[in-house]
Each structure stands twice: as structure tokens, then as C-alpha cells.
Design an enzyme around this catalytic site. Structure first.
Site, PDB file in Angstrom:
ATOM      1  N   MET A   1       0.817  -1.212   0.000  1.00  0.00           N
ATOM      2  CA  MET A   1       0.000   0.000   0.000  1.00  0.00           C
ATOM      3  C   MET A   1       0.852   1.263   0.000  1.00  0.00           C
ATOM      4  O   MET A   1       0.363   2.351  -0.151  1.00  0.00           O
ATOM      5  CB  MET A   1      -0.885   0.027   1.253  1.00  0.00           C
ATOM      6  CG  MET A   1      -2.320  -0.294   0.956  1.00  0.00           C
ATOM      7  SD  MET A   1      -2.926   0.586  -0.511  1.00  0.00           S
ATOM      8  CE  MET A   1      -4.668   0.301  -0.263  1.00  0.00           C
ATOM      9  N   CYS A   2       2.107   1.087   0.219  1.00  0.00           N
ATOM     10  CA  CYS A   2       3.056   2.208   0.246  1.00  0.00           C
ATOM     11  C   CYS A   2       2.913   3.022   1.535  1.00  0.00           C
ATOM     12  O   CYS A   2       1.844   3.116   2.127  1.00  0.00           O
ATOM     13  CB  CYS A   2       2.891   3.169  -0.929  1.00  0.00           C
ATOM     14  SG  CYS A   2       2.904   2.404  -2.543  1.00  0.00           S
ATOM     15  N   ARG A   3       4.009   3.581   1.957  1.00  0.00           N
ATOM     16  CA  ARG A   3       4.110   4.570   3.046  1.00  0.00           C
ATOM     17  C   ARG A   3       5.039   5.668   2.544  1.00  0.00           C
ATOM     18  O   ARG A   3       6.001   5.386   1.831  1.00  0.00           O
ATOM     19  CB  ARG A   3       4.712   3.951   4.320  1.00  0.00           C
ATOM     20  CG  ARG A   3       4.010   2.723   4.899  1.00  0.00           C
ATOM     21  CD  ARG A   3       2.785   3.089   5.708  1.00  0.00           C
ATOM     22  NE  ARG A   3       1.588   3.141   4.879  1.00  0.00           N
ATOM     23  CZ  ARG A   3       0.371   3.435   5.355  1.00  0.00           C
ATOM     24  NH1 ARG A   3       0.187   3.696   6.648  1.00  0.00           N
ATOM     25  NH2 ARG A   3      -0.655   3.482   4.544  1.00  0.00           N
TER      26      ARG A   3
END
Lengths: 274, 274, 274, 274
Positions: A1-3
Site C-alpha cells: 500500500m506504500c508509506r
């Protein structure tokens, strides 16, 4: 989901936020908390201003936690304005050109989220990109396409308005294809002067996004804390999830809202796809 | 500039052509002879039939000469029909999705050459790809786009006719943009049954392409040669440049010509962009 | 902490265990269950017998879940005996030469665990390796050193006895340096004929290791199950953790025990460092 | 065979020597002139002082010419003292830990050359490394071992004397094994204050090594040249081969000689293995 995270303020070593915080971005790459997708190990990138003519970018396909170059560069590079990103692919290949930040001229762009049914919409979205910008697309992510759509819609002149138009274009295109809840996004971007952050999702809960509170207030809460003492009054970080557990340091950005971190008073404005 | 080879015949280990020949493909990756661009070290790939349901593909961004997996896989895998490619980029990024062979269903595709002024033409060429094929484009090369244009024009039904249409479409698009000498190509492709090879260039000398002579004739020339003795009568290789210096083994494919290697008599046919 | 599996039996595609099982090895690379270390994304490898003269090995530093070549190769390669490994480094660099399986002649070797205080012991352990084997050490892991120590102690002639000597040598060396609880290991190895698996730890709980039950018994439990039906009677898998939740399929290997999977009756023997 | 360069003087962007010179180091990575081995594409590295507490290092296994991060970092980073290296392996694996510069504390080390019959000598050479330094060896090259031997022999106190002892130890070890012409080396190293360069070979022609002439003299020769005008009087580069064709800019370092580039007058001293 990415950060991802963005920072603007007195110059600091990139490692202070990427490695040295309690729940640093690299820690989030192996163990994110505010999302069901724990692992963000499909590449990473940092983009920064201040050491060269335009922004510098370092991107790699390795998990952030095992990349020794990232450790070294984060310890060597001091910057007053930078973005960093750890990636969890939603299907597109793990390759450097799909890693964030994306860059165009003085602009950097990072994204967490997705365009629903992206492969189906991809062609029509790509057609929306200005022909002179089209050749600059080097990867295959929805994120890079969103950036180039925003550039097409005037990002360099009216950044947030262009981002709203991009969101509107994506939603309109999705509607035509019968795709529901098309857009999930937290976006960070900068021209080297300001840091822009937007949180938005169409018909669903938006992914988390936090901004740090005023450094003066935080210092009052934690007068002994070395880290806060050496930050400038105007220093500000925007993060997918808080870098630590201290109460009073972070506050959530309201969905459908954008934040502009800039010299003088920062701004919070509504974000409405057009 | 890339170098490639294709083989069809009695099953052989891939290493026989990729590593063990006098001027093997890996040797060509560091020291090509028939081109001004000596080094082809921007990734490589092999694609083969016979060990799984469809063709297998192994691609990597490393120089072919230093990839240990390639050594192992080439020594392990035996196949009656395979393609191999070493890449020298003409500008697009060095990443796995830009490495050949490209694959679609049962088809494999390799290319040596370029589309002139590709970045300028890229958008219009991409628009020529059928919408249902567009999402399958994973990289950013002219080669992969050529493959998807040929698929759009019927590659799976009439392979060479579709390739000619692709070439015609590229030339027509280039003409509209005022790009001269737009297409330089040697192409290898296969559906697992036949091996197709085409050599063509618009208004310029075509890149080199060679096909091996009839194994029976070669055996008569070199009756002591172990390598030739264990090949089947119909075995045939197509190569960017000869794999060795023995006279009588290789002959150049005439420009604007295609070769079909197949069970029974092979065919040589004109190649004319449409 | 690493996860691995070994298989011996009727030839199957490697993907059946590495990708297609409910809790496959690739699934374990992102979400291991039987260990506190969930992510095993610091490279991976497969080693197999049957397609070439000796065993083939494919190793990469990418997380197993995002490596497209692994998907392809696992779908293409059919083998009666193979090992596969996903790595979580205990400190040594993420590089191909540190990925398992390690190979020497016909032997393959995988390891899960560690030598405590390895960097301190490394030199003395390295001195224990036979001078003619020393040059074959290509990486910097404790695991590869354990393999070369076992080779030094006669692995090719008396595999389990050599492994016991290696464990004894490690414990003895550690004792000299005052290192406590020096060895944690589950080891899988093969010469292409037999699959050896050992579970051992000095003065601590040994890492998990499971072996599949007799296929005939499993089939009786699950008569409708396609997967079990096409396995040979003697097929056997050894795994760091079960590949699925079905009761009656897996049983833990007792600590300080080794299993020999071979044609005819398998063997379970005590494992005692010497 | 490797190519390297070192620079000390007024701070310049690393790209000035690594990319922007006529026959820059990256150009040498694809087309070296002063050696029979044209291609140096088995990884590369840069090490620099001035942006962090100790030296920074960026290393990668990609060919230098295709690594976009190297382009970016070289354009971003300004330094008064740096080393850069492009690698051509003499057999050891292409991996980051085998890329130069190697680092220990404040020291950086690059090497071009080889130890003859290295794999045979490796164990005895490794035994010469001080036990407390042994764990710091991360790769498998002769070069890194030479560095750790020199550290063992006092590099941090008497740099050139330690390097001479290292060379003597290598030659003595080789003699015991009957290996002839054991050492071929040009070495560059720095502690952030001085740049040391040595050229030596046992019983054979030493690899090429050049040092730039006094900037004041060069400026007089080329008064119009912008590049020379903005360099400080004491700026000095040491290179495997000249970065351009202008006469009067470079001179060969005599074999069996070392150069010390330092504030004030530089020194040239004999280099004699001990």
C-alpha cells in the site's frame, strides 16, 4: 500500500526520519501499522532539494531495510525539504522506474493508494496526458500517470487545482468504464519551495495521513526532547503514519483536505476533484 | 544495438549456442563484431519451449556474461525451439520489462534495431495498439510496442503479414511526424511451432542477420565436427552475427526478406511493409 | 529467520509447493507463522535435480514474491527432488552468494537458523575448513561456512555424521569463545538420491521443522483431494512450516533428530553433535 | 581490469570527472584505452568526504553507464576529496560487497590489478588479517583482502609503509606457493586529509597510473579553458588513464612509486614491498 513522508524545515539529515525515528519509514517498510498491508518492500526512493541545481533522486528496487546505499546516503545528505517513499506494488512490476518519487523539472511527487481497475483504465488515462509530456513517462504505475495528468492540468502553476483536476479526470474516466470507488490517494509533492500534501478517496475511507503539530507546541510538551529542540519553529513533517508514539506530536489530516507547508503560516484547504 | 539468436531443431541445451560456441551470444554481449556498438550489456533474456505448458522466459538486467543464473539455466534447460537476446539500450531504461524476449500467450518476440525518434512517435504508436492489448504493455521500449502493434494487426493468425503491417504503420506514423529512416529491425519470433525471422530497414542498410545452412551440407564440409553430427537434419539457427568463423556454415539473410523455419522445407519470402 | 522446503518423490512442478500451496513457501516469505520473524524477503533460491548433469540452482536477492523469473522457472521446471529457500538475513549482506541453496558437486544445502556471535567466531570457523575447500566459499554467511565445514568433515561419504561433526565443531569453537547457545539449525541437503533433514539447537528450543506423513495415509484422509492423488506413494516433503492447514498431513520432526527420505523406507535417526 | 580516479582540491561536483570529462570514468567503463580489457562493467562505486561525519559510499553492481542513481548523485554531491572506481572482475562474483571503494573508519581504498592465483593463496592471505579486522571483510575480492592486510600492518598510522608491508606479505605468501609475478596493483586511498596513490607490479609491467600536472602550469597552457580556471591551485587528480587528450595535463606515475596529494607540496616517494 506504500508509506511515505515529506519534510520541510531547518535542514536535517534524511536519516533522522527515514531511519532514526521510533517508527521510522524503514521500520514501516517491514511493519506498517495503519494499514492491513504490513510489508512495503517493493522498492523505495528519496528525493531532496538543496545539494544540486534541481532535486536529487535515489531509487532502488531493494527492500528499504536492506539497502546499504540508502543508509549511507541518508546519513550523508542534509536537506531542508525532502520526500521519501517505500513501495508495496498493487500489481505493476518492481522496477526503478516504478519507484517514487517521480520527478519533472523542479517537481517531486509521491503517492500512496491506487486507481481501481487500473489496467482497464490505463489507456484512456494515458490519452489524457499532454503529448509533449507523454514521452516522459518511464514506468507503468498508476501513480506516475496521475503525476503526468496533474502536470497536464497545470501542476506547475496551480498545484492543488491541477491535482483536483487529475482526481476529477480519473473519476470521470472510471465512471465511463463503470468502475466504482476509483481513486484512493494520499499525495505528497513539492517544487522545492512548498510541500503539498493531499488526502482523498472516492466513496471510501481515505488512507491515513498525518501532519506534525507546531514545533513550538511540541517542544512545550516535551521540553527535554533533543530531537524537537534542534528543529526550526516552522519545521513540519507529513507522514502516512506517525513516526512515534508520543501523544500530541501528530494529528490526522482530514479526508478531502490538502495541506500546504510553506514559509510563514501553513494552509489547510479542501480538496475537491473537478 | 542488441544481438539475438533463435534455434529450432533437435533438442539441445541452450548453453550450446549461448555460451559454448566460438563467438557465442554471451561473447557477443561483450564483443560484438558486426556492428559499431561492441557492448550489449544492458540486460538479456532467454525464452524457450518444451519444459512447461507455454514458453518459459528468464530475463535479467545484468550483463549476460556475469549472470550465474544464466549459466546454470542454460546448462539445465534442453529445448527444441528457443530465442535468446542481449540488449544494448537505445535510451530506454535498463529494467527487466524492457528485456527481450517479450511474450504473449504462446508467442515470443525479440528485436534488434530501433524506431527513429521513438520518444516523439511513442504516443501515436501506442494509440495504434488495440485497447485490449494495451494493458499488457509492461515496459517502455520501441520493441515491445512493435510486438503489440503486430499482435494488434493479427500476428497470431498471419505472423509475417502482421509484422509487415506493423512496419507499415511505424513508417506511416513516422512520415506524418517528418521522421526519416524510421525503422531498423531484425525480428525473431515464434509460436512454439515455427521460428520466424525478418530483416528490414527503411531507406538504410539493414542490421546484419544470418541463418545457418542445411545441416547435411555443413556436415559434409566438416565430417569430423562433433557439434554438427548430433544436430538433426532440420536444425536451424538464425543469428545477428555468426557464432563462429567456419566458412560455409552461415549465410546472410537478404534485406527485406523473412525466413520461416518449420518442419519440412523452410521458406524465404519477401518482407514488405504494408 | 529463513524458511525452506525439500521435496522427493514423483516429479512435480516446483511451483506446486513454492507457489500453489495454501501456505506456500512464497506465502511464507511475506507472512511466516511459526516464527516471530514474519518476513523472509532477503533473497531466495531453488535447487533441483533432473534437468541437467548436476543440480541446477537459481538464486536472487529479490523478495521471492516479486520475482517473475521464479514464477516462470517454477512453472517450467519439473523435478523429482528439489530444495527451495527464502532468506531473512541475520546480518550478513543481501547478495546472491549468500542465498541458499549452496552447492558443491552433486550436493545442495539449505539452512534455517544461525551461529550465535557469528562474526566473532567466523575466523576460527573458517580455519576449520579444509584448505582445498576454502576457495569455494563465495559468500559470507554462517550457513555456507557450516556447509563447507560439513564437507570438510566428510559430508560426501557420511552425510549425517559429517553434519554432526560440524555441529560439534561449531559448539566447541563457541565454547572456547564463551559464546552460549551457539547453534540453531534446521538443515536440508541432498546428493540427488536422498533428501536429508536435521533439526537441532544447542540449549534452546529448535526452530520448527515438519515432514509430511505417508502419502497413502494422507490420501485415505482426503480421498477427494487431487493434489494428493497424483503424488507417488513415496513422495515426501520436509518444510520449515506446514504448507497448509489440513490436519493429518504434517508432523513435527523431533528436535535433535534427522530424517532421511530415500527410495524404500525413510529413516529417522538421532542427531548428536560430535 | 578496473579503472579508478581520485581527486583532491577545491570542492567540485563528482560528475565533473566521472561523467563530464572527454574520456570520463564512465566512458572508460565502456571503452578503456590503456588496457587490453575494454569493458569495466562489473559494478562501480564512489566514495567521498565532506557531506557527513565520515566518508560516504555509493556502490552498485550495474554497469556505471546505465545507473541513473550514479548520474543523480554525481550531479548532487560536491566534494573536496573523492575516489571513484569501475570494476572488471577477475573472477570473483559481481556483488556490491566486491565493489570499490572499500571503507574502514575514515579510510577509503580502491584497487586496480590482481593477486595471481588468488583463490589458491586466499586462505593464507586471510590468515594474515588481524583477528579483530577479519569480521569486517564482507566480500570475496583480493582487493578487499589487500586493504585489510594493509590495515593489519598499520595503514591508519603509516599508510604507505603499511601498503608496502602488504605487498611484501602477498609476494612472500605467493613465493611459498610457487606463484610467479604475484602482484599487480595501482592503489588509491584516503583518510579524508590526504590522497595516496601507489603504482607497483612484481616482475612485470605495472598497470597505468597518471597524475595531473600542477594546475597553474596547466592553466598557462590553456588560458581559455573554463574547467581549469575554476580549479584551486592545489587541485590534483590521479587516474588509471587520462581523462582527456590535451597534451601537458597528465603525466605517468613511475612504477614502484607512490604519490601523496596533500595541503602544501605533494610528495613522490619510492614504493618498495617489505
Amino acid at each position: 500500500m506504500c508509506r511515505w513522508l515529506g519534510y520541510a524545515g531547518s535542514p536535517i539529515r534524511i536519516e533522522e526520519l527515514v531511519f532514526n525515528a521510533q517508527h521510522s519509514l524503514v521500520e514501516q517498510s517491514r511493519n506498517a501499522r495503519f494499514t492491513s498491508h504490513l510489508t512495503n518492500a517493493d522498492g523505495f526512493g528519496i528525493g531532496w532539494y538543496g545539494t544540486g541545481a534541481g532535486p536529487g533522486v535515489y531509487r532502488s528496487v531493494a527492500p528499504a531495510w536492506s539497502d546499504r546505499n540508502l543508509q549511507d546516503l541518508s546519513a550523508q545528505i542534509t536537506s531542508p525539504l525532502f520526500l521519501a517513499h517505500v513501495r508495496a506494488t498493487t500489481g505493476t512490476p518492481v522496477q526503478q522506474t516504478n519507484c517514487h518519487p517521480f520527478r519533472h523539472g523542479r517537481w517531486l511527487f509521491v503517492h500512496n493508494g491506487f486507481i481501481a481497475d487500473y489496467l482497464r483504465l490505463r489507456r484512456d488515462l494515458a490519452l489524457g496526458v499532454a503529448p509533449d509530456l507523454f514521452p516522459h513517462i518511464e514506468g507503468t504505475t498508476d501513480s506516475e500517470l496521475m503525476f503526468h495528468l496533474a502536470l497536464t492540468f497545470g501542476l506547475e502553476d496551480e498545484p492543488l487545482r491541477a491535482l483536483e483536476r487529475m482526481a476529477g479526470f480519473v473519476e470521470e474516466t472510471a465512471r465511463r468504464h463503470g468502475v466504482e470507488r476509483p481513486l484512493q490517494m494520499t499525495v505528497g509533492m513539492s517544487d522545492g519551495e512548498r510541500l503539498y500534501a493531499a488526502r482523498y478517496a472516492s466513496d471510501q475511507e481515505a488512507n491515513s495521513l498525518y501532519v506534525s503539530n507546531d514545533v513550538r507546541d511540541v517542544r512545550e510538551l516535551y521540553p527535554e526532547n533533543e530531537r524537537f529542540r534542534h528543529l526550526s519553529d516552522e519545521a513540519r513533517a507529513v507522514v502516512s503514519e506517525p513516526l512515534g508514539d508520543l501523544p500530541g506530536v501528530w494529528r490526522a489530516i482530514t479526508p478531502a483536505t490538502a495541506v500546504i507547508v510553506q514559509p510563514g503560516a501553513d494552509e489547510v484547504v479542501p480538496f475537491t476533484p473537478r
